[in-house]
Design a protein around this motif. Structure first.
Motif, short mmCIF file in Angstrom:
data_model
loop_
_atom_site.label_atom_id
_atom_site.label_comp_id
_atom_site.label_asym_id
_atom_site.label_seq_id
_atom_site.Cartn_x
_atom_site.Cartn_y
_atom_site.Cartn_z
N GLY A 73 1.01 -1.07 0.04
CA GLY A 73 -0.05 -0.08 0.24
C GLY A 73 0.90 1.29 0.06
N GLY A 74 1.95 1.14 -0.57
CA GLY A 74 2.89 2.31 -0.66
C GLY A 74 3.78 2.57 0.92
N ALA A 75 3.45 1.80 1.87
CA ALA A 75 4.03 2.08 2.96
C ALA A 75 4.97 0.68 3.52
N ALA A 76 5.93 1.13 4.04
CA ALA A 76 6.81 -0.12 4.60
C ALA A 76 6.18 -0.57 5.97
N LEU A 77 6.30 -1.82 6.30
CA LEU A 77 5.86 -2.58 7.55
C LEU A 77 6.44 -1.53 8.64
N PRO A 78 5.70 -1.50 9.84
CA PRO A 78 6.07 -0.70 10.83
C PRO A 78 7.48 -1.01 11.34
N ALA A 79 8.27 -0.20 11.85
CA ALA A 79 9.60 -0.37 12.30
C ALA A 79 9.49 -1.42 13.57
N GLY A 80 10.09 -2.31 13.68
CA GLY A 80 10.20 -3.29 14.63
C GLY A 80 9.32 -4.39 14.63
N ALA A 81 8.78 -4.37 13.21
CA ALA A 81 7.64 -5.64 13.20
C ALA A 81 8.44 -7.03 13.35
N SER A 82 7.86 -7.83 14.00
CA SER A 82 8.63 -9.23 14.19
C SER A 82 7.29 -10.31 13.78
N ASP A 83 8.13 -11.56 13.92
CA ASP A 83 7.45 -12.54 13.45
C ASP A 83 6.73 -12.49 12.13
N ILE A 84 7.53 -12.04 11.21
CA ILE A 84 7.17 -11.69 9.86
C ILE A 84 7.22 -13.12 8.84
N HIS A 85 6.03 -13.30 8.40
CA HIS A 85 6.09 -14.70 7.14
C HIS A 85 5.27 -13.96 6.06
N TYR A 86 5.77 -14.44 5.04
CA TYR A 86 5.00 -14.17 3.64
C TYR A 86 4.83 -15.40 2.58
N PHE A 87 3.85 -15.23 1.77
CA PHE A 87 3.53 -16.05 0.76
C PHE A 87 3.28 -15.31 -0.47
N THR A 88 3.90 -15.60 -1.53
CA THR A 88 3.63 -15.01 -2.67
C THR A 88 3.10 -16.09 -3.79
N ARG A 89 2.13 -15.46 -4.67
CA ARG A 89 1.57 -16.55 -5.53
C ARG A 89 0.94 -15.57 -6.58
N ASN A 90 1.14 -15.97 -8.01
CA ASN A 90 0.39 -15.22 -9.10
C ASN A 90 0.24 -13.86 -8.88
N GLY A 91 1.35 -13.13 -8.64
CA GLY A 91 1.40 -11.82 -8.43
C GLY A 91 0.92 -11.09 -7.38
N ARG A 92 0.55 -11.81 -6.16
CA ARG A 92 -0.05 -11.26 -4.91
C ARG A 92 0.67 -11.63 -3.96
N ALA A 93 0.74 -11.04 -2.90
CA ALA A 93 1.71 -11.47 -1.63
C ALA A 93 0.55 -11.35 -0.42
N GLU A 94 0.84 -12.29 0.67
CA GLU A 94 0.13 -12.12 2.04
C GLU A 94 1.44 -12.16 2.83
N VAL A 95 1.13 -11.26 3.72
CA VAL A 95 2.37 -10.98 4.80
C VAL A 95 1.58 -11.16 6.01
N SER A 96 2.14 -11.76 7.04
CA SER A 96 1.76 -11.85 8.44
C SER A 96 2.86 -11.19 9.53
N PHE A 97 2.62 -10.33 10.21
CA PHE A 97 3.59 -9.87 11.24
C PHE A 97 3.14 -9.48 12.71
N VAL A 98 3.77 -9.01 13.56
CA VAL A 98 3.42 -8.58 14.91
C VAL A 98 3.98 -7.28 15.31
N SER A 99 3.04 -6.36 15.53
CA SER A 99 3.64 -4.84 15.87
C SER A 99 2.49 -4.21 16.89
N GLY A 100 3.31 -3.15 17.71
CA GLY A 100 2.45 -2.29 18.32
C GLY A 100 2.13 -1.04 17.50
N LEU A 101 2.55 -0.94 16.48
CA LEU A 101 2.51 0.29 15.45
C LEU A 101 1.70 0.12 14.41
#
Length: 176
Positions: A61-89
């Motif tokens: 969405g034009g913005a980087a994940l929050p600073a200090g994001a943790s437990d990041i996981h991603y899955f990419t397929r057919n031109g789409r991405a899904e990202v999971s992370f934990v943050s307080g921001l």
């Protein structure tokens, strides 16, 4: 009179010892390199089956994940991405990504919808990592001209107008 071990028997014994030592060394190498061997692209954030490596700084969405994001996981397929992370921001990220205008309440129905309230919410197919805990709130990029970004965030179960702290978020977005 005792017989000494003959040449072929001694050779087989030495060969057996060499095979055992090589098996131990190979097992140790696999254990040391397990992240590079079992994660796509050698990226421990990538889930099995991903077809594209994401950069070290993930932008959605034009913005980087929050600073200090943790437990990041991603899955990419057919031109789409899904990202999971934990943050307080996460509120700050929602503002930067244009999903929630400054000054608007977090749970304004004009910018999001109530999601599933189950205790455990399954991640999208292919995305690895810990599941989200309900209830959740879902933000979508506005209108047909939007960027196609969707963010699902864990809501607090104790404070009506807040996220969990820290909260797990799942972002789905187009690549490119």
């Amino acid at each position: 009179m005792t017989e000494s071990v003959s040449g072929p028997r001694r050779l087989l014994s030495c060969l057996g010892i060499v095979v055992v030592v090589l098996a131990i060394l190979a097992g140790g190498a696999v254990w040391l390199l397990r992240d590079e061997l079992f994660h796509p692209f050698g990226d421990d954030r990538a889930c099995a089956g991903s077809d594209l490596r994401l950069p070290d700084v993930i932008r959605a969405g034009g913005a980087a994940l929050p600073a200090g994001a943790s437990d990041i996981h991603y899955f990419t397929r057919n031109g789409r991405a899904e990202v999971s992370f934990v943050s307080g921001l996460i509120p700050e990220y929602l503002h930067r990504a244009g999903l929630l205008p400054d000054g608007k309440p977090l749970f304004d129905p004009a910018y999001g919808t109530r999601g599933v309230a189950d205790d455990v919410i399954a991640l999208p197919e292919g995305l690895c990592g810990p599941a989200q805990r309900g209830p959740v709130w879902i933000y979508r990029s506005p209108g047909s001209t939007g960027s196609g970004v969707e963010v699902t965030v864990e809501r607090s179960t104790m404070v009506h107008d807040a996220f969990r702290f820290p909260a797990r978020a799942v972002i789905t977005f187009p690549l490119g």
